[in-house]
Design a protein around this motif. Structure first.
Motif, PDB file in Angstrom:
ATOM      1  N   THR A  16      10.692  34.533  27.360  1.00 52.52           N
ATOM      2  CA  THR A  16      10.572  33.119  27.415  1.00 52.52           C
ATOM      3  C   THR A  16      12.072  32.397  27.737  1.00 52.52           C
ATOM      4  OG1 THR A  16       9.976  31.187  26.091  1.00 52.52           O
ATOM      5  CG2 THR A  16      10.870  32.684  25.068  1.00 52.52           C
ATOM      6  N   ASP A  17      12.090  31.310  27.921  1.00 47.35           N
ATOM      7  CA  ASP A  17      13.310  30.510  28.111  1.00 47.35           C
ATOM      8  C   ASP A  17      13.701  30.316  26.878  1.00 47.35           C
ATOM      9  OD1 ASP A  17      15.263  29.077  28.732  1.00 47.35           O
ATOM     10  OD2 ASP A  17      14.534  27.380  29.770  1.00 47.35           O
ATOM     11  N   HIS A  18      14.776  30.908  26.243  1.00 44.96           N
ATOM     12  CA  HIS A  18      15.166  30.749  24.859  1.00 44.96           C
ATOM     13  C   HIS A  18      16.155  29.465  24.689  1.00 44.96           C
ATOM     14  CE1 HIS A  18      13.961  35.069  24.230  1.00 44.96           C
ATOM     15  NE2 HIS A  18      14.490  35.124  25.234  1.00 44.96           N
ATOM     16  N   GLU A  19      16.464  28.788  25.787  1.00 46.39           N
ATOM     17  CA  GLU A  19      17.195  27.686  25.667  1.00 46.39           C
ATOM     18  C   GLU A  19      16.523  26.441  25.837  1.00 46.39           C
ATOM     19  OE1 GLU A  19      20.671  27.739  27.976  1.00 46.39           O
ATOM     20  OE2 GLU A  19      21.511  29.682  27.036  1.00 46.39           O
ATOM     21  N   ARG A  20      15.004  26.636  26.014  1.00 49.35           N
ATOM     22  CA  ARG A  20      14.156  25.508  26.128  1.00 49.35           C
ATOM     23  C   ARG A  20      13.776  25.047  24.955  1.00 49.35           C
ATOM     24  NH1 ARG A  20       8.807  25.552  25.942  1.00 49.35           N
ATOM     25  NH2 ARG A  20       8.682  28.110  25.886  1.00 49.35           N
ATOM     26  N   PRO A  21      13.877  23.665  24.675  1.00 49.34           N
ATOM     27  CA  PRO A  21      13.278  23.107  23.410  1.00 49.34           C
ATOM     28  C   PRO A  21      11.887  23.312  23.199  1.00 49.34           C
ATOM     29  CG  PRO A  21      14.781  21.582  24.367  1.00 49.34           C
ATOM     30  CD  PRO A  21      14.572  22.684  25.468  1.00 49.34           C
ATOM     31  N   ALA A  22      11.419  23.996  22.151  1.00 53.12           N
ATOM     32  CA  ALA A  22      10.113  24.080  21.842  1.00 53.12           C
ATOM     33  C   ALA A  22       9.955  24.725  20.416  1.00 53.12           C
ATOM     34  CB  ALA A  22       9.669  25.258  22.812  1.00 53.12           C
ATOM     35  N   ASN A  23       8.742  24.308  19.760  1.00 56.18           N
ATOM     36  CA  ASN A  23       8.459  24.593  18.469  1.00 56.18           C
ATOM     37  C   ASN A  23       7.500  25.680  18.160  1.00 56.18           C
ATOM     38  OD1 ASN A  23      10.131  22.304  17.557  1.00 56.18           O
ATOM     39  ND2 ASN A  23       8.191  21.004  17.756  1.00 56.18           N
ATOM     40  N   ASN A  24       7.279  26.264  19.360  1.00 54.83           N
ATOM     41  CA  ASN A  24       6.355  27.538  19.070  1.00 54.83           C
ATOM     42  C   ASN A  24       6.370  28.727  19.890  1.00 54.83           C
ATOM     43  OD1 ASN A  24       5.488  26.440  21.508  1.00 54.83           O
ATOM     44  ND2 ASN A  24       3.387  26.172  20.883  1.00 54.83           N
ATOM     45  N   LYS A  25       7.548  28.681  20.522  1.00 56.63           N
ATOM     46  CA  LYS A  25       7.986  29.739  21.536  1.00 56.63           C
ATOM     47  C   LYS A  25       7.810  31.209  20.741  1.00 56.63           C
ATOM     48  CE  LYS A  25      12.775  28.656  21.470  1.00 56.63           C
ATOM     49  NZ  LYS A  25      14.013  27.956  22.501  1.00 56.63           N
ATOM     50  N   TYR A  26       8.350  31.364  19.693  1.00 60.83           N
ATOM     51  CA  TYR A  26       8.625  32.582  19.000  1.00 60.83           C
ATOM     52  C   TYR A  26       7.002  33.002  18.215  1.00 60.83           C
ATOM     53  CZ  TYR A  26      13.260  32.254  20.605  1.00 60.83           C
ATOM     54  OH  TYR A  26      14.495  31.769  21.346  1.00 60.83           O
ATOM     55  N   VAL A  27       6.093  32.312  18.196  1.00 61.89           N
ATOM     56  CA  VAL A  27       4.857  32.472  17.358  1.00 61.89           C
ATOM     57  C   VAL A  27       4.382  34.032  17.536  1.00 61.89           C
ATOM     58  CG1 VAL A  27       2.568  31.769  16.739  1.00 61.89           C
ATOM     59  CG2 VAL A  27       4.556  29.991  17.179  1.00 61.89           C
ATOM     60  N   ALA A  28       4.197  34.221  18.806  1.00 64.76           N
ATOM     61  CA  ALA A  28       3.632  35.772  19.165  1.00 64.76           C
ATOM     62  C   ALA A  28       4.373  36.787  18.620  1.00 64.76           C
ATOM     63  CB  ALA A  28       3.399  35.821  20.429  1.00 64.76           C
ATOM     64  N   ALA A  29       5.774  36.570  18.798  1.00 69.42           N
ATOM     65  CA  ALA A  29       6.613  37.655  18.164  1.00 69.42           C
ATOM     66  C   ALA A  29       6.967  37.591  16.794  1.00 69.42           C
ATOM     67  CB  ALA A  29       8.212  37.202  18.855  1.00 69.42           C
ATOM     68  N   ARG A  30       6.857  36.314  16.106  1.00 69.33           N
ATOM     69  CA  ARG A  30       6.832  36.292  14.794  1.00 69.33           C
ATOM     70  C   ARG A  30       5.721  37.244  14.414  1.00 69.33           C
ATOM     71  NH1 ARG A  30       5.306  30.857  12.625  1.00 69.33           N
ATOM     72  NH2 ARG A  30       3.370  31.802  13.305  1.00 69.33           N
ATOM     73  N   ASN A  31       4.346  36.811  14.700  1.00 67.91           N
ATOM     74  CA  ASN A  31       3.041  37.360  14.109  1.00 67.91           C
ATOM     75  C   ASN A  31       3.290  39.061  14.292  1.00 67.91           C
ATOM     76  OD1 ASN A  31       2.531  34.963  13.360  1.00 67.91           O
ATOM     77  ND2 ASN A  31       1.274  34.566  15.186  1.00 67.91           N
ATOM     78  N   PHE A  32       3.678  39.553  15.527  1.00 66.72           N
ATOM     79  CA  PHE A  32       3.791  40.919  16.001  1.00 66.72           C
ATOM     80  C   PHE A  32       4.974  41.461  14.693  1.00 66.72           C
ATOM     81  CE2 PHE A  32       6.039  44.442  18.025  1.00 66.72           C
ATOM     82  CZ  PHE A  32       4.870  45.172  18.204  1.00 66.72           C
ATOM     83  N   THR A  33       5.924  41.020  14.619  1.00 69.00           N
ATOM     84  CA  THR A  33       6.965  41.609  13.869  1.00 69.00           C
ATOM     85  C   THR A  33       6.290  41.613  12.147  1.00 69.00           C
ATOM     86  OG1 THR A  33       8.675  40.702  15.466  1.00 69.00           O
ATOM     87  CG2 THR A  33       9.467  41.506  12.917  1.00 69.00           C
ATOM     88  N   ALA A  34       5.803  40.408  11.769  1.00 65.30           N
ATOM     89  CA  ALA A  34       5.476  40.369  10.332  1.00 65.30           C
ATOM     90  C   ALA A  34       4.323  41.377  10.085  1.00 65.30           C
ATOM     91  CB  ALA A  34       4.676  38.881  10.236  1.00 65.30           C
ATOM     92  N   GLU A  35       3.282  41.822  11.243  1.00 67.07           N
ATOM     93  CA  GLU A  35       2.326  42.724  10.893  1.00 67.07           C
ATOM     94  C   GLU A  35       3.058  43.896  10.914  1.00 67.07           C
ATOM     95  OE1 GLU A  35      -1.766  44.366  13.042  1.00 67.07           O
ATOM     96  OE2 GLU A  35      -0.535  42.442  14.026  1.00 67.07           O
ATOM     97  N   LEU A  36       3.954  44.364  11.682  1.00 64.59           N
ATOM     98  CA  LEU A  36       4.482  45.754  11.345  1.00 64.59           C
ATOM     99  C   LEU A  36       5.404  45.870  10.180  1.00 64.59           C
ATOM    100  CD1 LEU A  36       6.121  46.168  14.978  1.00 64.59           C
ATOM    101  CD2 LEU A  36       4.153  47.211  14.144  1.00 64.59           C
ATOM    102  N   LEU A  37       5.947  44.716   9.738  1.00 65.40           N
ATOM    103  CA  LEU A  37       6.648  44.880   8.405  1.00 65.40           C
ATOM    104  C   LEU A  37       5.816  44.608   7.035  1.00 65.40           C
ATOM    105  CD1 LEU A  37       9.909  42.757   9.607  1.00 65.40           C
ATOM    106  CD2 LEU A  37       9.478  45.328   9.737  1.00 65.40           C
ATOM    107  N   ASP A  38       4.695  44.254   7.647  1.00 65.23           N
ATOM    108  CA  ASP A  38       3.584  44.231   6.234  1.00 65.23           C
ATOM    109  C   ASP A  38       4.003  43.008   5.502  1.00 65.23           C
ATOM    110  OD1 ASP A  38       1.374  44.615   4.925  1.00 65.23           O
ATOM    111  OD2 ASP A  38       2.463  45.819   3.513  1.00 65.23           O
ATOM    112  N   LEU A  39       4.449  41.915   6.181  1.00 61.03           N
ATOM    113  CA  LEU A  39       4.733  40.595   5.499  1.00 61.03           C
ATOM    114  C   LEU A  39       3.896  39.569   6.284  1.00 61.03           C
ATOM    115  CD1 LEU A  39       8.676  40.975   5.753  1.00 61.03           C
ATOM    116  CD2 LEU A  39       7.338  41.059   3.886  1.00 61.03           C
TER     117      LEU A  39
END
Length: 428
Positions: A16-39
């Motif tokens: 994604t464009d990391h410098e683009r202002p957005a509130n939800n651009k990391y939702v999928a990455a967060r959910n994926f990581t949380a599932e792997l870390l069991d959090l």
């Protein structure tokens, strides 16, 4: 999946464009990581770090950032790796968060690699999280931070100051609270960022309770006593119109499950029954009617109200001598009973009647409520759904406040350094 495959998948989710202002651009990455870390996903926070000075801002930019246990920092490729590591280490020491640093090998690359990380060695939670990170993402060891007691105290006070907490506010918290978690929540509420974070934590805890209660009422083995024990002290579930709960018995010979007082001093009695009631409604001739247990519970509550109407005036006088302005006449009651999911009324082909649906059960309860006065019958499922909707609404308000605070923090720091890191603060 292997650590390399997990990291590749995470890189794909971070395309994604990391410098683009957005509130939800990391939702999928967060959910994926949380599932792997069991959090829970709320305990993982992703942020893009365009310059080293952003570290201290990112960790307090929103309620989500402060609530997180894992901070995944996406480091912009620059020639300041040493400064990045110093800032990350300092942040982990101050906040107790586990910090994972990711960086791309080139500006054009879409691949993210682990460049290190930090965790507090004395924290059991941090050690568990770090072990999962190393198992799922990398064979690279994250650095354990060993903190002396004096250093930990100084770091904690520095962290409080970053939230805008005064020494007086922290002192007041220490004088009024005994447990550490309450001290932090009480003190943090004295700042705009801390207030949003504290509210978010309370909402998260309440959502967790609602989830547990929903699991309980779905289990036929759950008893009325189990539910009463679980709900004890959590009277916010019934709404915000109540100011307190009475202690002990109000009327002789009657003992209520939950006697709540409204702002005007009137009494609202809550009578709790079990959730596993297969005869919540039954078929009578061509229609559905409330079952025997519903009627008995409603009449039990009605008798409580009658006793209050007849003897309330005398009891009010006694309570007023103790400084309690109770209005015990014309009270109301709610009976919480049953769960629609346990009602199974099959079709009756002889009378050409279909099987009972959830909507038919709800309509039967509503009809019953419309015909009785000052007593309401409510199922556990409806009570918890209503509380859940209320929490979602409150959560939206907190998120909005958090974003507003984050925007103000970003505006304050916008004049420092370049403007390449323009991530919009908020909930990812």
């Amino acid at each position: 999946m292997t650590p390399a495959e997990n990291l590749q998948r995470l890189s794909e989710l971070l395309a994604t464009d990391h410098e683009r202002p957005a509130n939800n651009k990391y939702v999928a990455a967060r959910n994926f990581t949380a599932e792997l870390l069991d959090l829970p996903s709320s305990r993982v926070y992703f942020t893009y770090i365009g310059r080293v000075s952003n570290f201290s801002v990112r960790v307090v930019q929103s309620a989500a950032a402060m609530q997180s246990a894992v901070l995944v920092a996406l480091i912009k490729l620059r020639t300041e790796d040493a400064a990045t590591h110093r800032a990350a280490r300092k942040l982990a020491m101050k906040t107790g968060k586990t910090i994972l640093l990711l960086q791309r090998p080139t500006e054009e690359s879409l691949e993210w690699r682990v460049m290190g990380g930090y965790f507090v060695a004395a924290s059991d939670q941090s050690r568990r999280i770090t072990a999962r990170i190393q198992k799922e993402f990398t064979n690279t060891s994250l650095e354990a931070i060993n903190i002396e007691p004096g250093e930990a105290a100084a770091s904690a006070f520095d962290y409080f100051e970053s939230l805008g907490l005064s020494g007086e506010g922290l002192g007041a918290a220490l004088s009024q609270r005994q447990d550490i978690s309450s001290i932090v929540e009480f003190a943090a509420a004295s700042s705009p960022a801390g207030l949003s974070a504290a509210e978010a934590v309370v909402i998260a805890q309440r959502r967790s309770l609602i989830a547990e209660l929903k699991e309980m009422i779905a289990d036929p083995a759950t008893t009325e006593t189990d539910l009463h024990r679980k709900i004890k002290g959590q009277y916010w579930i019934f709404g915000g119109r109540y100011t307190g709960v009475a202690r002990g018995s109000i009327m002789p010979m009657d003992r209520y499950d939950i006697p709540l007082f409204c702002a005007d001093g009137s009494l609202h009695i809550v009578e709790l029954k079990g959730s596993h009631i297969t005869d919540l409604v039954v078929r009578y001739r061509q229609h559905l009617i409330p079952g025997k247990e519903v009627h008995e519970a409603a009449m039990q509550a009605a008798n409580y109200i009658r006793q209050l109407d007849e003897g309330g005036a005398a009891m009010e006088t006694l309570y007023k001598r103790s400084g309690l302005n109770y209005d015990l006449r014309r009270g109301r009651a709610t009976v919480v009973i049953g769960n629609q999911d346990f009602v199974h009324i099959p079709a009756d082909s002889a009378r050409q009647l279909g099987a009972a649906t959830r909507a038919m059960v709800d309509q039967t309860v509503r009809t019953y409520n419309s015909l009785i006065n000052r007593v309401e019958v409510l199922t556990w499922a409806d009570l918890l759904d209503s509380a859940d909707r209320s929490l979602r609404f409150e959560g939206e308000i907190v998120e909005s406040q958090s974003r507003a605070f984050g925007e103000s923090r970003s505006a304050e720091t916008a004049t420092v350094g370049d403007d390449s890191d323009s991530e919009s603060p908020g909930l990812f």
